[in-house]
Motif scaffolding. Structure first.
Motif, mmCIF file in Angstrom:
data_model
loop_
_atom_site.group_PDB
_atom_site.id
_atom_site.type_symbol
_atom_site.label_atom_id
_atom_site.label_comp_id
_atom_site.label_asym_id
_atom_site.label_seq_id
_atom_site.Cartn_x
_atom_site.Cartn_y
_atom_site.Cartn_z
ATOM 1 N N ARG A 179 0.716 -1.159 0.010
ATOM 2 C CA ARG A 179 -0.060 -0.071 0.182
ATOM 3 C C ARG A 179 0.897 1.275 0.035
ATOM 4 O O ARG A 179 1.625 1.391 0.979
ATOM 5 C CB ARG A 179 -0.942 0.067 1.039
ATOM 6 N N LEU A 180 0.780 2.031 -0.981
ATOM 7 C CA LEU A 180 1.575 3.180 -1.310
ATOM 8 C C LEU A 180 0.523 4.223 -0.667
ATOM 9 O O LEU A 180 -0.717 4.376 -1.206
ATOM 10 C CB LEU A 180 1.872 3.422 -2.590
ATOM 11 N N GLU A 181 1.401 5.466 -0.056
ATOM 12 C CA GLU A 181 0.449 6.813 0.380
ATOM 13 C C GLU A 181 1.437 7.863 -0.029
ATOM 14 O O GLU A 181 2.477 7.885 0.487
ATOM 15 C CB GLU A 181 0.320 6.610 2.082
ATOM 16 N N ALA A 182 0.630 8.758 -0.606
ATOM 17 C CA ALA A 182 1.205 10.183 -0.870
ATOM 18 C C ALA A 182 0.839 11.246 0.396
ATOM 19 O O ALA A 182 -0.358 11.109 0.655
ATOM 20 C CB ALA A 182 0.809 10.687 -2.253
ATOM 21 N N TRP A 183 1.703 11.752 0.698
ATOM 22 C CA TRP A 183 1.576 12.589 2.122
ATOM 23 C C TRP A 183 1.801 14.043 1.551
ATOM 24 O O TRP A 183 2.366 14.528 0.520
ATOM 25 C CB TRP A 183 2.850 12.360 3.056
ATOM 26 N N PRO A 184 0.890 14.991 2.244
ATOM 27 C CA PRO A 184 1.144 16.330 2.035
ATOM 28 C C PRO A 184 2.733 16.783 2.561
ATOM 29 O O PRO A 184 3.405 16.166 3.179
ATOM 30 C CB PRO A 184 0.067 17.021 3.170
ATOM 31 N N THR A 185 3.128 17.993 1.920
ATOM 32 C CA THR A 185 4.472 18.373 2.028
ATOM 33 C C THR A 185 4.930 18.355 3.492
ATOM 34 O O THR A 185 4.014 18.755 4.400
ATOM 35 C CB THR A 185 4.500 19.892 1.539
ATOM 36 N N SER A 186 5.969 17.757 3.700
ATOM 37 C CA SER A 186 6.474 17.218 5.163
ATOM 38 C C SER A 186 8.115 17.394 4.968
ATOM 39 O O SER A 186 8.489 18.611 4.876
ATOM 40 C CB SER A 186 6.060 15.746 5.500
ATOM 41 N N HIS A 187 8.808 16.098 4.751
ATOM 42 C CA HIS A 187 10.168 16.264 4.430
ATOM 43 C C HIS A 187 10.427 16.976 3.274
ATOM 44 O O HIS A 187 11.340 17.813 3.091
ATOM 45 C CB HIS A 187 10.848 14.775 4.551
ATOM 46 N N ASN A 189 8.071 17.686 -0.707
ATOM 47 C CA ASN A 189 6.676 17.884 -1.260
ATOM 48 C C ASN A 189 6.360 16.439 -2.181
ATOM 49 O O ASN A 189 5.579 16.415 -2.583
ATOM 50 C CB ASN A 189 6.318 19.189 -1.988
ATOM 51 N N THR A 190 7.061 15.574 -1.811
ATOM 52 C CA THR A 190 6.911 14.113 -2.769
ATOM 53 C C THR A 190 7.001 13.005 -2.027
ATOM 54 O O THR A 190 7.455 11.981 -2.415
ATOM 55 C CB THR A 190 8.073 14.178 -3.979
ATOM 56 N N ASP A 191 6.828 13.153 -0.426
ATOM 57 C CA ASP A 191 7.018 11.962 0.458
ATOM 58 C C ASP A 191 5.841 10.740 0.293
ATOM 59 O O ASP A 191 4.714 11.051 0.243
ATOM 60 C CB ASP A 191 6.786 12.599 2.048
ATOM 61 N N LEU A 192 6.314 9.411 0.028
ATOM 62 C CA LEU A 192 5.659 8.482 -0.068
ATOM 63 C C LEU A 192 5.840 7.583 0.727
ATOM 64 O O LEU A 192 7.154 7.141 0.784
ATOM 65 C CB LEU A 192 5.806 8.019 -1.784
ATOM 66 N N THR A 193 4.980 6.697 1.386
ATOM 67 C CA THR A 193 5.270 5.648 2.161
ATOM 68 C C THR A 193 4.802 4.404 1.462
ATOM 69 O O THR A 193 3.949 4.374 0.778
ATOM 70 C CB THR A 193 4.619 5.579 3.590
ATOM 71 N N VAL A 194 5.621 3.129 1.777
ATOM 72 C CA VAL A 194 5.140 1.874 1.248
ATOM 73 C C VAL A 194 5.043 0.944 2.345
ATOM 74 O O VAL A 194 5.820 0.570 3.185
ATOM 75 C CB VAL A 194 6.128 1.514 0.240
ATOM 76 N N LEU A 195 3.722 0.429 2.540
ATOM 77 C CA LEU A 195 3.416 -0.656 3.530
ATOM 78 C C LEU A 195 3.486 -2.019 2.932
ATOM 79 O O LEU A 195 2.558 -2.293 2.012
ATOM 80 C CB LEU A 195 2.226 -0.299 4.427
ATOM 81 N N ASP A 196 4.239 -2.793 3.247
ATOM 82 C CA ASP A 196 4.183 -4.351 3.072
ATOM 83 C C ASP A 196 3.101 -4.823 3.945
ATOM 84 O O ASP A 196 3.381 -5.236 5.088
ATOM 85 C CB ASP A 196 5.407 -4.905 3.153
#
Ligand code: ZN
Length: 313
Positions: A179-187, A189-196
């Motif tokens: 599951r990929l999630e795009a986040w609002p500007t943080s570190h 403006n392109t932060d994306l997390t990946v949950l296995d």
């Protein structure tokens, strides 16, 4: 006499044959040493360092997840050579096709190895802001990292993602959904997390720094807010962009939250006290200096970014 001549001849050709058969082995990049942080989930724990000729830009944690049918790679390192070493690490574990290469954000140490995976036919995936962010920085990233990495930077180029994430996106590797999630500007403006989801392993990219001082290139208030949201989730383990291959969650967020909070409160106090940007860069978050590696390399820049963000509050 003839016999010894033949013996010499056979030895000579034997040496040539050995040289020929061992040549491809020598030409293969050495696989990055990876750790299996959960069954089928692998991470290269990068050294905490700036890019240079000895590490060839392999200074960000990178990893891959193996499903029943295919593999996904998460971040690729800071040069073509670093990416090739990651590809060799994948190939040492599985012959399954690499279907996706996912970038967690635009920083060069996470994306400049992408080109190594073009030959695999993988699809490149990133935050919906990533293509624009990479194009804007392409020239500068290639020039500055060539200077840092040196000769082995040869062949490195920017490869932009074509599958873009706005909100969430599920990628199925065969009985294994990421599951990929795009986040609002943080570190950034392109932060994306990946949950296995199968193993509960959450790749947080540079939303999480451990040991390595955080580097702010987005929005301080946004980063703190995103961390609060992330902390509400329960997962088996997280993979930071820099630091150990895997860490406990949400415990691993405690130091970065303290640092970002201190940076914000110090910068606000300095602004209210009429202090200049330069003074803020020198003084903000100094109390954190002994808690982090590479503090002097990044802290003044972080304070500068925070000052620009907070001075109009
Ligand atoms: Zn980063």
């Amino acid at each position: 006499m003839i016999q010894s001549y033949l013996l010499l001849l056979s030895r000579f050709f034997g040496v040539i044959a050995l040289a020929i058969t061992s040549w491809p082995a020598l030409a293969q990049p050495e696989p990055l040493p990876v750790e299996e942080v959960a069954p089928g989930a692998f991470v290269f724990e990068a050294p905490i360092a700036l890019a240079d000729s000895s590490n060839r830009g392999a200074i960000a944690n990178v990893g891959f997840v193996i499903g029943r049918d295919a593999v996904a790679v998460i971040d690729t390192g800071g040069s073509l050579a670093a990416g090739q070493r990651l590809l060799a690490a994948v190939r040492a574990r599985t012959k399954l096709p690499i279907r996706y290469v996912i970038n967690t954000h635009f920083h060069p140490d996470h994306v400049l190895g992408n080109a190594a995976f073009e030959v695999t036919g993988a699809v490149f995936v990133g935050h919906h802001n990533l293509p624009q962010a990479l194009s804007a920085r392409e020239e500068q990233y290639l020039r500055s990292n060539r200077e840092l990495v040196g000769e082995s930077f040869e062949g490195t180029k920017i490869v932009v993602p074509t599958v873009l994430v706005d909100g969430t996106l599920d990628l199925d590797l065969g009985d294994r959904v990421l599951r990929l999630e795009a986040w609002p500007t943080s570190h950034t403006n392109t932060d994306l997390t990946v949950l296995d989801r199968a193993s509960g392993t959450w790749f947080l990219g540079d939303l999480l720094f451990v040991s390595h001082v955080p580097a702010l290139d987005g929005k301080l208030t946004g980063w703190i807010a995103t961390l609060h949201t992330l902390e509400e989730r329960q997962v088996g383990r997280v993979v930071p962009g820099h630091g150990p291959a895997a860490a406990a969650w949400p415990d691993a967020a405690v130091p970065i939250e303290r640092y970002l909070g201190r940076l914000g409160s110090d910068v606000r106090t300095l602004i209210r006290g009429g202090h200049s940007l330069r003074e803020a860069a020198e003084q903000a978050a100094r109390s954190e200096a002994n808690s982090w590696l590479l503090f002097d390399e990044f802290n003044a820049r972080n304070a500068t970014a925070a000052y620009h963000e907070l001075e109009w509050e």
